[in-house]
Motif scaffolding. Structure first.
Motif, PDB file in Angstrom:
ATOM      1  N   ASP A   5      30.113  52.009 140.539  1.00  0.00           N
ATOM      2  CA  ASP A   5      29.641  52.810 139.415  1.00  0.00           C
ATOM      3  C   ASP A   5      30.777  52.935 138.398  1.00  0.00           C
ATOM      4  OD1 ASP A   5      28.781  54.706 137.619  1.00  0.00           O
ATOM      5  OD2 ASP A   5      28.067  56.118 139.126  1.00  0.00           O
ATOM      6  N   LEU A   7      31.272  54.862 135.921  1.00  0.00           N
ATOM      7  CA  LEU A   7      31.677  56.243 135.640  1.00  0.00           C
ATOM      8  C   LEU A   7      32.628  56.759 136.717  1.00  0.00           C
ATOM      9  CD1 LEU A   7      31.510  58.929 134.131  1.00  0.00           C
ATOM     10  CD2 LEU A   7      29.414  59.437 135.436  1.00  0.00           C
ATOM     11  N   ARG A  11      36.627  57.467 136.127  1.00  0.00           N
ATOM     12  CA  ARG A  11      37.203  58.795 136.355  1.00  0.00           C
ATOM     13  C   ARG A  11      38.357  58.727 137.346  1.00  0.00           C
ATOM     14  NH1 ARG A  11      32.797  63.326 137.481  1.00  0.00           N
ATOM     15  NH2 ARG A  11      34.740  64.553 137.435  1.00  0.00           N
ATOM     16  N   TRP A  83      36.727  54.461 128.039  1.00  0.00           N
ATOM     17  CA  TRP A  83      36.087  55.632 127.442  1.00  0.00           C
ATOM     18  C   TRP A  83      35.840  55.405 125.942  1.00  0.00           C
ATOM     19  CZ3 TRP A  83      34.424  58.945 130.972  1.00  0.00           C
ATOM     20  CH2 TRP A  83      35.051  58.954 132.219  1.00  0.00           C
ATOM     21  N   GLN A 398      34.281  70.046 134.112  1.00  0.00           N
ATOM     22  CA  GLN A 398      33.126  69.200 134.381  1.00  0.00           C
ATOM     23  C   GLN A 398      31.833  70.028 134.410  1.00  0.00           C
ATOM     24  OE1 GLN A 398      33.399  65.893 134.348  1.00  0.00           O
ATOM     25  NE2 GLN A 398      35.568  66.299 133.923  1.00  0.00           N
ATOM     26  N   PRO A 399      30.731  69.436 133.963  1.00  0.00           N
ATOM     27  CA  PRO A 399      30.477  68.009 133.707  1.00  0.00           C
ATOM     28  C   PRO A 399      30.768  67.566 132.272  1.00  0.00           C
ATOM     29  CG  PRO A 399      28.431  69.199 133.486  1.00  0.00           C
ATOM     30  CD  PRO A 399      29.476  70.226 133.838  1.00  0.00           C
ATOM     31  N   THR A 408      30.590  64.081 130.412  1.00  0.00           N
ATOM     32  CA  THR A 408      31.491  63.033 130.862  1.00  0.00           C
ATOM     33  C   THR A 408      30.765  61.709 131.039  1.00  0.00           C
ATOM     34  OG1 THR A 408      32.854  64.676 132.006  1.00  0.00           O
ATOM     35  CG2 THR A 408      33.138  62.390 132.661  1.00  0.00           C
ATOM     36  N   GLU A 409      29.554  61.744 131.566  1.00  0.00           N
ATOM     37  CA  GLU A 409      28.801  60.513 131.802  1.00  0.00           C
ATOM     38  C   GLU A 409      28.454  59.804 130.503  1.00  0.00           C
ATOM     39  OE1 GLU A 409      24.348  62.541 132.147  1.00  0.00           O
ATOM     40  OE2 GLU A 409      25.466  61.980 133.957  1.00  0.00           O
ATOM     41  N   ASP A 410      28.440  60.533 129.380  1.00  0.00           N
ATOM     42  CA  ASP A 410      28.130  59.923 128.089  1.00  0.00           C
ATOM     43  C   ASP A 410      29.370  59.355 127.401  1.00  0.00           C
ATOM     44  OD1 ASP A 410      25.468  60.668 128.375  1.00  0.00           O
ATOM     45  OD2 ASP A 410      25.801  62.614 127.408  1.00  0.00           O
ATOM     46  N   VAL A 412      31.764  57.332 128.893  1.00  0.00           N
ATOM     47  CA  VAL A 412      32.281  56.098 129.475  1.00  0.00           C
ATOM     48  C   VAL A 412      31.858  54.892 128.631  1.00  0.00           C
ATOM     49  CG1 VAL A 412      30.287  55.612 130.963  1.00  0.00           C
ATOM     50  CG2 VAL A 412      32.602  54.942 131.693  1.00  0.00           C
TER      51      VAL A 412
END
Length: 475
Positions: A5, A7, A11, A83, A398-399, A408-410, A412
């Motif tokens: 993954d 992400l 991280r 990122w 987080q998040p 955070t997921e947006d 990467v």
């Protein structure tokens, strides 16, 4: 496959490179100031032992500085590598303090450190002394700009969102520089960095004193390190209290996570948990040892104040930012890192207090061998405290990668496959492990060598020559 993954891997890589780079930052900040102080004392008193200490810890400072520069460059490249979505969204804001750090603070620091290295016996003594002080100022200024950039991620200010470009754009650089999070985090970070430098000084001096070497030089170095540790701990505690107040105002979820406080509480119910046991999934508390009123006081500076709990905050965030996202950080990480941060620093300070007591002039009992060993092996404690403190700071957000603005997921990079991140992660880990061995051995060699004879007189480690006649070339 989950282990590919992008992400998760991005991280992990960012965490690895960030924490690794930070291994060198505290020692650079604290040792630059220490070397400047030692050289100033030598300049004012002419006592050659302070010149020996300047030379010794100056070598350690330069070894560490060189490694910090290398790892810091890699650190910044990641924003474009893994990122890119984050960089595209916040580049106009986030890039400004980073540019100031590189173009002003770092170049300022690098220029004067070069003059200090090559200016021995070439520049006038006062001018040469000024260069190491400017180096120390430059390193601290560099830290402020970095903390300003990080503070935007914790508490975004000084920007406007441009709906047409989908980006955050800087509109008030002064507001960015005076972000309450940056103003509170700066002294906390600097004082904690000084604690690690003090621990290294104590360890080096204790190593020599345990062997009965260079006693006249190392005893004042040991006591300087102990006082430096205690003063820095007081500064860390006071600034940490102020940072906690700011955290409650800007990121209440982080404070609740630090205490594993599930339900809002006031007064005596807002207690500080010293130790807690929770359910395996971390959603409920089974048992804890608590101090009544303490969390209320730390969060509001009143004994009847109220602190919002995780459950209430989660409901609030779902209303504000939308459902479907788990707005809670990893509670066990934030809870224990917050305590380890304070515990490591407190233990190191207690050791320094004991060290001052057993090495006082009126002490009638010789320092025992195990005491020297404790002083030596306690050197990493403040650094460990700083590292887990940064884990708390970043994991507690987080998040969000930018609190309330971007998840955070947006952030990467959308076009970087997981296998490429995995390769770079493995490569960085291997190279950093090798560099860590080199760094440690170089510093260990310099520390164990101790004070060296001055140029032009191989037998003299002390003397009463006038300061303007003392040869000082170091490198």
């Amino acid at each position: 496959m989950e282990f590919l993954d992008p992400l998760i891997l991005a991280r992990w890589q960012f965490g690895l490179t960030t924490l690794y780079h930070y291994l060198f930052v505290p020692l650079t900040l604290g040792m630059a100031l220490t070397v400047a102080i030692f050289q100033t004392i030598w300049h004012r008193t002419g006592d050659v032992k302070w010149l020996h200490l300047t030379r010794l810890f100056g070598k350690i400072f330069l070894i560490n500085f060189a490694m910090g520069v290398v790892t810091g460059i890699v650190q910044e490249f990641q924003f474009g590598m893994n990122w890119s979505s984050y960089s595209r969204f916040t580049g106009d804001v986030f890039g400004a303090p980073l540019a100031f750090e590189g173009l002003m603070a770092f170049f300022f620091e690098a220029t004067f450190i070069g003059l200090w290295i090559f200016g021995w016996d070439k520049l006038p003594r006062r001018i040469h002394l000024m260069t190491i002080w400017f180096t120390a100022v430059g390193s601290i200024l560099s830290a402020y700009f970095i903390l300003t950039a990080n503070a935007f991620m914790q508490n975004p200010v000084g920007y406007e969102y441009n709906a047409e470009t989908g980006r955050a754009e800087l509109v008030d650089f002064f507001a960015l520089l005076t972000n309450p999070v940056a103003l509170a985090a700066f002294p906390h970070t600097i004082f904690s960095a000084f604690m690690f430098a003090a621990a290294v000084i104590i360890a080096v001096a204790a190593w020599h004193l345990r062997r009965g070497q260079h006693v006249d030089t190392m005893r004042p170095a040991l006591r300087y390190g102990a006082w430096f540790m205690i003063i820095s701990f007081v500064g860390t505690a006071i600034s940490g209290d102020q940072l906690g107040l700011v955290m409650v105002e800007t990121q209440p979820m982080k404070m609740a996570a630090a205490e594993a406080l599930w339900d809002s509480a006031c007064g005596a119910e807002a207690s500080f948990s010293i130790f807690s046991i929770g359910t395996p999934d971390g959603t409920e508390e089974i048992w804890s040892l608590r101090v009544p009123y303490l969390l209320s006081f730390l969060s509001t500076h009143t004994f009847d104040g109220c602190v919002e709990g995780l459950n209430d905050l989660r409901a609030t965030y779902e209303t504000m930012f939308g459902a479907g996202v788990d707005y809670m950080p990893e509670i066990w990480v934030t809870y224990w890192s917050f305590r380890w941060m304070m515990g490591f620093g407190g233990i190191a300070t207690l050791i320094s207090v004991a060290g001052l007591w057993v090495t006082r002039k009126s002490a009638k009992t010789p320092v025992k061998d195990w005491m020297w060993r404790v002083a030596i092996w306690s050197a990493p404690l403040p650094l460990l405290g700083s590292l887990v403190g940064w884990i708390f700071t970043e994991m507690g957000r987080q998040p969000w990668i930018v609190f309330s603005l971007m998840l955070t997921e947006d952030g990467v990079s959308p076009s970087v496959p997981g296998w490429t991140v995995l390769i770079s992660l493995v490569a960085f880990t291997a190279v950093y492990a090798a560099l860590a061995v080199v760094e440690f051995r170089l510093i260990l060699k310099a520390a164990q060598a101790g004070p060296q004879a001055l140029p032009g007189d191989e037998d003299r480690l002390s003397g009463d020559q006038p300061i303007d006649q003392t040869p000082t070339t170091v490198y």
